[in-house]
Design a protein around this motif. Sequence first.
Motif, PDB file in Angstrom:
ATOM      1  N   ASN A  39      27.084  49.154  36.379  1.00 40.67           N
ATOM      2  CA  ASN A  39      28.461  49.597  36.610  1.00 40.67           C
ATOM      3  C   ASN A  39      29.154  50.037  35.319  1.00 40.67           C
ATOM      4  OD1 ASN A  39      30.233  49.956  38.902  1.00 40.67           O
ATOM      5  ND2 ASN A  39      31.594  48.463  37.961  1.00 40.67           N
ATOM      6  N   VAL A  40      29.175  49.163  34.318  1.00 43.74           N
ATOM      7  CA  VAL A  40      29.859  49.482  33.054  1.00 43.74           C
ATOM      8  C   VAL A  40      29.156  50.638  32.346  1.00 43.74           C
ATOM      9  CG1 VAL A  40      30.477  48.606  30.769  1.00 43.74           C
ATOM     10  CG2 VAL A  40      30.789  47.160  32.781  1.00 43.74           C
ATOM     11  N   LEU A  41      27.814  50.633  32.361  1.00 43.10           N
ATOM     12  CA  LEU A  41      27.051  51.695  31.713  1.00 43.10           C
ATOM     13  C   LEU A  41      27.380  53.054  32.323  1.00 43.10           C
ATOM     14  CD1 LEU A  41      24.796  52.673  29.809  1.00 43.10           C
ATOM     15  CD2 LEU A  41      23.159  52.169  31.655  1.00 43.10           C
ATOM     16  N   GLU A  93      44.364  52.639  36.329  1.00 41.33           N
ATOM     17  CA  GLU A  93      44.876  52.066  37.571  1.00 41.33           C
ATOM     18  C   GLU A  93      44.981  53.107  38.680  1.00 41.33           C
ATOM     19  OE1 GLU A  93      48.465  49.807  36.461  1.00 41.33           O
ATOM     20  OE2 GLU A  93      47.222  48.115  37.054  1.00 41.33           O
ATOM     21  N   VAL A  94      45.319  54.332  38.331  1.00 42.35           N
ATOM     22  CA  VAL A  94      45.358  55.414  39.318  1.00 42.35           C
ATOM     23  C   VAL A  94      43.962  55.619  39.908  1.00 42.35           C
ATOM     24  CG1 VAL A  94      45.697  57.887  39.651  1.00 42.35           C
ATOM     25  CG2 VAL A  94      47.343  56.572  38.296  1.00 42.35           C
ATOM     26  N   ALA A  95      42.958  55.645  39.043  1.00 44.31           N
ATOM     27  CA  ALA A  95      41.574  55.827  39.499  1.00 44.31           C
ATOM     28  C   ALA A  95      41.119  54.636  40.341  1.00 44.31           C
ATOM     29  CB  ALA A  95      40.649  55.999  38.295  1.00 44.31           C
ATOM     30  N   PHE A  96      41.517  53.425  39.934  1.00 46.54           N
ATOM     31  CA  PHE A  96      41.116  52.224  40.674  1.00 46.54           C
ATOM     32  C   PHE A  96      41.731  52.221  42.075  1.00 46.54           C
ATOM     33  CE2 PHE A  96      41.387  47.733  41.896  1.00 46.54           C
ATOM     34  CZ  PHE A  96      40.072  47.342  41.688  1.00 46.54           C
ATOM     35  N   THR A 100      35.466  44.878  36.204  1.00 46.31           N
ATOM     36  CA  THR A 100      34.893  45.731  35.144  1.00 46.31           C
ATOM     37  C   THR A 100      35.505  47.124  35.050  1.00 46.31           C
ATOM     38  OG1 THR A 100      33.139  46.485  36.667  1.00 46.31           O
ATOM     39  CG2 THR A 100      32.657  44.553  35.306  1.00 46.31           C
ATOM     40  N   PHE A 101      36.060  47.626  36.129  1.00 42.14           N
ATOM     41  CA  PHE A 101      36.459  49.033  36.227  1.00 42.14           C
ATOM     42  C   PHE A 101      37.496  49.424  35.165  1.00 42.14           C
ATOM     43  CE2 PHE A 101      38.669  52.698  38.003  1.00 42.14           C
ATOM     44  CZ  PHE A 101      37.655  53.430  38.606  1.00 42.14           C
ATOM     45  N   ASN A 102      38.638  48.744  35.158  1.00 40.12           N
ATOM     46  CA  ASN A 102      39.726  49.123  34.246  1.00 40.12           C
ATOM     47  C   ASN A 102      39.326  49.004  32.782  1.00 40.12           C
ATOM     48  OD1 ASN A 102      41.537  49.771  36.283  1.00 40.12           O
ATOM     49  ND2 ASN A 102      42.376  47.700  36.404  1.00 40.12           N
ATOM     50  N   ASN A 103      38.671  47.888  32.445  1.00 42.11           N
ATOM     51  CA  ASN A 103      38.291  47.669  31.047  1.00 42.11           C
ATOM     52  C   ASN A 103      37.275  48.705  30.569  1.00 42.11           C
ATOM     53  OD1 ASN A 103      39.950  45.397  30.838  1.00 42.11           O
ATOM     54  ND2 ASN A 103      38.346  44.030  31.595  1.00 42.11           N
ATOM     55  N   ALA A 104      36.335  49.059  31.450  1.00 37.97           N
ATOM     56  CA  ALA A 104      35.326  50.053  31.077  1.00 37.97           C
ATOM     57  C   ALA A 104      35.963  51.422  30.869  1.00 37.97           C
ATOM     58  CB  ALA A 104      34.234  50.123  32.143  1.00 37.97           C
ATOM     59  N   ILE A 116      41.439  38.992  33.262  1.00 39.97           N
ATOM     60  CA  ILE A 116      40.185  39.757  33.294  1.00 39.97           C
ATOM     61  C   ILE A 116      40.440  41.178  33.769  1.00 39.97           C
ATOM     62  CG2 ILE A 116      37.925  39.940  34.406  1.00 39.97           C
ATOM     63  CD1 ILE A 116      37.904  36.861  34.540  1.00 39.97           C
ATOM     64  N   VAL A 117      41.257  41.312  34.826  1.00 41.14           N
ATOM     65  CA  VAL A 117      41.503  42.623  35.432  1.00 41.14           C
ATOM     66  C   VAL A 117      42.144  43.583  34.450  1.00 41.14           C
ATOM     67  CG1 VAL A 117      42.896  43.832  37.159  1.00 41.14           C
ATOM     68  CG2 VAL A 117      41.609  41.798  37.806  1.00 41.14           C
TER      69      VAL A 117
END
Length: 545
Positions: A418-420, A284-287, A270-274, A113-114
Amino acid sequence: MADSKLVRGTMILTASIFISKILGLIYIFPFTAIVGEEGLALYAYGYVPYTVLLSVATLGIPLAVSKFVSKYNALGDYETGRRLFKSGLIVMSITGFIAFLILFLLAGPIAQIVVGGEDLKGNSIEDVVLTIRMVSVALLIVPLMSIIRGYFQGYQSMGPTAVSQVIEQIIRIIFILCLTFIIVTLMNGSIGLAVAFATFGAFVGALGGLTVLLIYWFKRKKHFERQYQESKVNHNLPLSSIYKELVSYALPLSFIGLAIPIYQMIDLMTFNNALKAVGFDQPEVAFGAFTQASHKLILIPVSIATAMSLTLLPTITKSFINDDQSLLQRQVTQTYQIILYLTVPAAVGLSILAYPAYAALFGLNNIDIGGQILGFYAPIAILFSLFAVTSAILQGINRQRFAVIGLVVGLFVKLAFNVLFISQFEAIGAVYATGLGYVTSLGVNIWAIGKFANYNYQFIVKRFLLISIFTAFMAVVVVLMKESLLLVLPMENRINALVVLLVSVGVGGLSYLYLGVRTNLAGQILGTRLKFLRKKQKSRGKVSS
């Protein structure tokens, strides 16, 4: 005597929290230098689900056990508390083992998922799986520690909890830094392997903390045995009744404590996929910058504000039980004032100095992403602080279900947007979604306090406006100082960034303090806590007389 024990215990725990938080911030700097922002992201992939499962496995047990044991000890029934402790050790062992199995076995699906079913640049699915499985082992020990700490706290003994927390953190950090340095620098190993061993530090640190607690236990065993024998009462409660009462204490505490971990879990999923969906090439840097680097920094003002308000919360409970409305109003007002006076300028200042702060502490490699995220994320510290304190106030007036309702509503808002928001604003969208979720939760809490504590917010609104004016003045001073220094010391290296940061913080802090002391606002809010402000108030009184 009871009051002095309460203050002493609060001071001990507050000191241990500060030391642990500061250590947790400091080690991130060399750790980031060794593994980079992508390594930080991988570290978060393991720690975020671990934190959630740990909270579920322990269910707010330390505070709940503390409250339960304290209650029955006060009634002269030491045996009931001991029965809870003995059976609780078995229960916590079982829940810890189940949590370990769940996290260990779900490592693969979580990793899929990640990273969205494909390897991200820098971290592979195998790296994520290994990291999650390494940190999962700590779940075998930490729940046991939680019930031992709670038992000691029930006897108003905060030392074992405080010392074990600090020792656990020190051992964990030494293990993390030594192992990652050896693997990456000396053995030329992979970042993925180094980070996996870093998360295993949670287990090693827990062993150290458990050892400290066992030493305290054997030292005080005779004292406990003597009290058991002197028990005046034995309620002979069945275990089912004991755990029913315990869970009624623990569930609200546990769920509210899960607020930040669940928010981070939503981002984890949700972060990386979005970001990948909108073509962002460094998710990944942003995460890592969002969930680790920036998050560690903004929790410092949150910790300071929350810690200073802790001494007021037990008295709020007492005032509510005694139906002393006048005292309750003053205590709630004082709590709000302390939080706003300390957190608002700290958050605004960190937002203004985001780029030099990130550059000085984490390096210049990803300053564009990290500085931008920290600049937008810093003001969320105000919401974190207010949510924690308002939730505690609601617990004090026995309306904790509204804090839980507020949190659930806020989480739905975070999940829905979040995704939006990420698709519209990239990495900053996750910050916006977190802010909107906390604003929603805070709205529920503030309404509930107003309704059930009959609290009038008119004075606090005026106070907030005054604090905002002082903060705006401080912000102008900080901006002017920062821009002037950057003309002489361009942000080309970490030393320049550090000088800009320290001088700007110093000048900004002094300007804010000057306004507070000059207008006596600081004296009115903190004068009972700081000696020089008490002297200031006395001198003003003499002049006016």
